[in-house]
Design a protein around this motif. Structure first.
Motif, PDB file in Angstrom:
ATOM      1  N   ALA A  67       0.761  -1.199  -0.061  1.00 35.75           N
ATOM      2  CA  ALA A  67       0.048   0.231   0.104  1.00 35.75           C
ATOM      3  C   ALA A  67       0.820   1.125  -0.063  1.00 35.75           C
ATOM      4  O   ALA A  67       2.092   1.182   0.414  1.00 35.75           O
ATOM      5  CB  ALA A  67      -0.913  -0.119   1.238  1.00 35.75           C
ATOM      6  N   LYS A  68       0.220   2.419  -0.299  1.00 29.45           N
ATOM      7  CA  LYS A  68       1.035   3.750  -0.183  1.00 29.45           C
ATOM      8  C   LYS A  68       0.544   4.499   1.224  1.00 29.45           C
ATOM      9  O   LYS A  68      -0.337   4.323   1.773  1.00 29.45           O
ATOM     10  CB  LYS A  68       0.503   4.564  -1.377  1.00 29.45           C
ATOM     11  N   GLU A 112      -0.061   5.748   8.656  1.00 28.06           N
ATOM     12  CA  GLU A 112      -1.095   5.514   8.121  1.00 28.06           C
ATOM     13  C   GLU A 112      -0.788   5.261   6.686  1.00 28.06           C
ATOM     14  O   GLU A 112      -0.335   6.027   6.016  1.00 28.06           O
ATOM     15  CB  GLU A 112      -2.130   6.662   8.509  1.00 28.06           C
ATOM     16  N   PHE A 113      -1.718   4.132   6.252  1.00 27.86           N
ATOM     17  CA  PHE A 113      -1.525   3.803   4.988  1.00 27.86           C
ATOM     18  C   PHE A 113      -2.760   4.207   4.094  1.00 27.86           C
ATOM     19  O   PHE A 113      -4.003   4.463   4.690  1.00 27.86           O
ATOM     20  CB  PHE A 113      -1.457   2.163   4.741  1.00 27.86           C
ATOM     21  N   MET A 130     -10.539  -9.490   5.660  1.00 31.82           N
ATOM     22  CA  MET A 130     -10.567  -7.860   5.309  1.00 31.82           C
ATOM     23  C   MET A 130     -10.634  -7.169   6.583  1.00 31.82           C
ATOM     24  O   MET A 130      -9.895  -6.112   6.445  1.00 31.82           O
ATOM     25  CB  MET A 130     -11.852  -7.805   4.471  1.00 31.82           C
ATOM     26  N   GLN A 131     -11.222  -7.509   7.420  1.00 31.38           N
ATOM     27  CA  GLN A 131     -11.174  -6.791   8.858  1.00 31.38           C
ATOM     28  C   GLN A 131      -9.634  -6.660   9.378  1.00 31.38           C
ATOM     29  O   GLN A 131      -9.058  -5.678  10.038  1.00 31.38           O
ATOM     30  CB  GLN A 131     -12.025  -7.247   9.913  1.00 31.38           C
ATOM     31  N   CYS A 165      -3.968  -1.091   8.464  1.00 35.25           N
ATOM     32  CA  CYS A 165      -3.632   0.024   7.857  1.00 35.25           C
ATOM     33  C   CYS A 165      -3.071   1.457   8.816  1.00 35.25           C
ATOM     34  O   CYS A 165      -2.756   2.430   8.283  1.00 35.25           O
ATOM     35  CB  CYS A 165      -5.022   0.633   7.154  1.00 35.25           C
ATOM     36  N   VAL A 166      -3.242   1.333  10.115  1.00 35.65           N
ATOM     37  CA  VAL A 166      -2.463   2.219  11.200  1.00 35.65           C
ATOM     38  C   VAL A 166      -1.644   1.411  11.908  1.00 35.65           C
ATOM     39  O   VAL A 166      -2.207   0.308  12.420  1.00 35.65           O
ATOM     40  CB  VAL A 166      -3.824   2.777  11.835  1.00 35.65           C
ATOM     41  N   ILE A 167      -0.312   1.897  11.753  1.00 45.21           N
ATOM     42  CA  ILE A 167       0.365   1.074  12.957  1.00 45.21           C
ATOM     43  C   ILE A 167       0.633   2.121  14.036  1.00 45.21           C
ATOM     44  O   ILE A 167       0.929   3.101  14.169  1.00 45.21           O
ATOM     45  CB  ILE A 167       1.697   0.872  12.045  1.00 45.21           C
ATOM     46  N   ALA A 168       0.114   1.664  15.253  1.00 47.06           N
ATOM     47  CA  ALA A 168       0.039   2.278  16.514  1.00 47.06           C
ATOM     48  C   ALA A 168       1.629   1.956  17.183  1.00 47.06           C
ATOM     49  O   ALA A 168       2.034   0.891  16.847  1.00 47.06           O
ATOM     50  CB  ALA A 168      -0.919   1.793  17.414  1.00 47.06           C
ATOM     51  N   ALA A 169       1.992   2.939  17.845  1.00 47.10           N
ATOM     52  CA  ALA A 169       3.042   2.806  18.750  1.00 47.10           C
ATOM     53  C   ALA A 169       3.038   1.736  19.779  1.00 47.10           C
ATOM     54  O   ALA A 169       2.045   1.605  20.783  1.00 47.10           O
ATOM     55  CB  ALA A 169       3.585   4.009  19.569  1.00 47.10           C
TER      56      ALA A 169
END
Length: 248
Positions: free
Chosen positions: A50-51, A71-72, A129-130, A136-140
């Motif tokens: 993803a971008k 965030e992708f 898919m969930q 799509c978001v990588i948290a610390a």
């Protein structure tokens, strides 16, 4: 003759290399070279193709645990999730209809079984898919600071590509090699001071653990210490002299 000279040269070369390995970086007054390291230092990598949409935390900036680091752009993945959820809704509705028709003896058990199988398949697709959208978001994983960025916003990444290096902001560890003969008195909890070269200041510290194996060549063992104070001026990679005094 040439073979004899080769053997002698090899022996001299080996002897010359021994002093560098024979002892850790120590002074004659009980001082040992030590380096500051973060307890947690992690490279955050992409799990998606993803971008990057956003990198909210700048290089060198601090972040809290759970804060978004990457965030992708996952519009296509969210569209697939919506499609899977719609299919699941239709499949569950078909199960209800077929169950009612079976009660009226209008269809057989085969049709019900096929509808239920379709519903399970759709539910599995929604779950998958969930899971993808959740990435799509990588948290610390811990509070810390961004040490380095490997990618930039709008850059397309594949799974495994590094994005950012992060380090925690908790008490930093002091890594050092101490002579193995110190094991007679150096134990966990032993107090010492460390003079940090970059700051020109001394900090109280203590040993938290010792290594599990002695290096037979250098006759040294790893020792891990921790500085008592959480000074924001202390950064990973700094080094200095740790001063030890044997107990009387």
């Amino acid at each position: 003759m040439n073979r004899t000279l080769t053997v002698i040269a090899a022996a001299l070369l080996a002897a010359a290399s021994l002093p560098a390995l024979a002892a850790p970086l120590a002074a004659n007054d009980g001082r040992i070279r030590a380096q500051l390291m973060s307890r947690n230092a992690v490279t955050i990598s992409s799990e998606l193709s993803a971008k990057i949409a956003r990198l909210p935390v700048a290089e060198g900036a601090s972040f809290a645990k759970g804060q978004a680091l990457v965030e992708f752009d996952c519009s296509s993945f969210r569209a697939q999730l919506n499609k899977a959820q719609a299919s699941l809704g239709a499949a569950r509705q078909l199960v209800k209809v077929n169950t009612r028709l079976a009660e009226l003896n209008s269809i057989g058990a085969l049709e019900i079984s096929q509808a239920e199988g379709k519903a399970k398949e759709s539910a599995a697709e929604v779950s998958y898919m969930q899971t993808v959208v959740a990435k799509c978001v990588i948290a610390a994983p811990f509070p810390g600071r961004v040490a380095k960025r490997h990618a930039a916003p709008f850059q397309y990444l594949n799974p495994g590509n590094p994005v950012v290096d992060i380090v925690d902001v908790g008490p930093m560890e002091l890594r050092m090699l101490v002579p193995s003969k110190w094991l007679g008195w150096l134990k966990s909890g032993h107090r010492f001071n460390v003079q940090v070269d970059e700051l020109g200041r001394s900090f109280p510290a203590s040993i938290v653990r010792l290594g599990a194996r002695i290096d037979p060549v250098s006759q040294s063992i790893p020792a891990i210490g921790v500085i008592d104070a959480q000074d924001t001026a202390l950064l990973p990679g700094m080094s200095g002299w740790a001063s030890f005094t044997p107990p009387k």
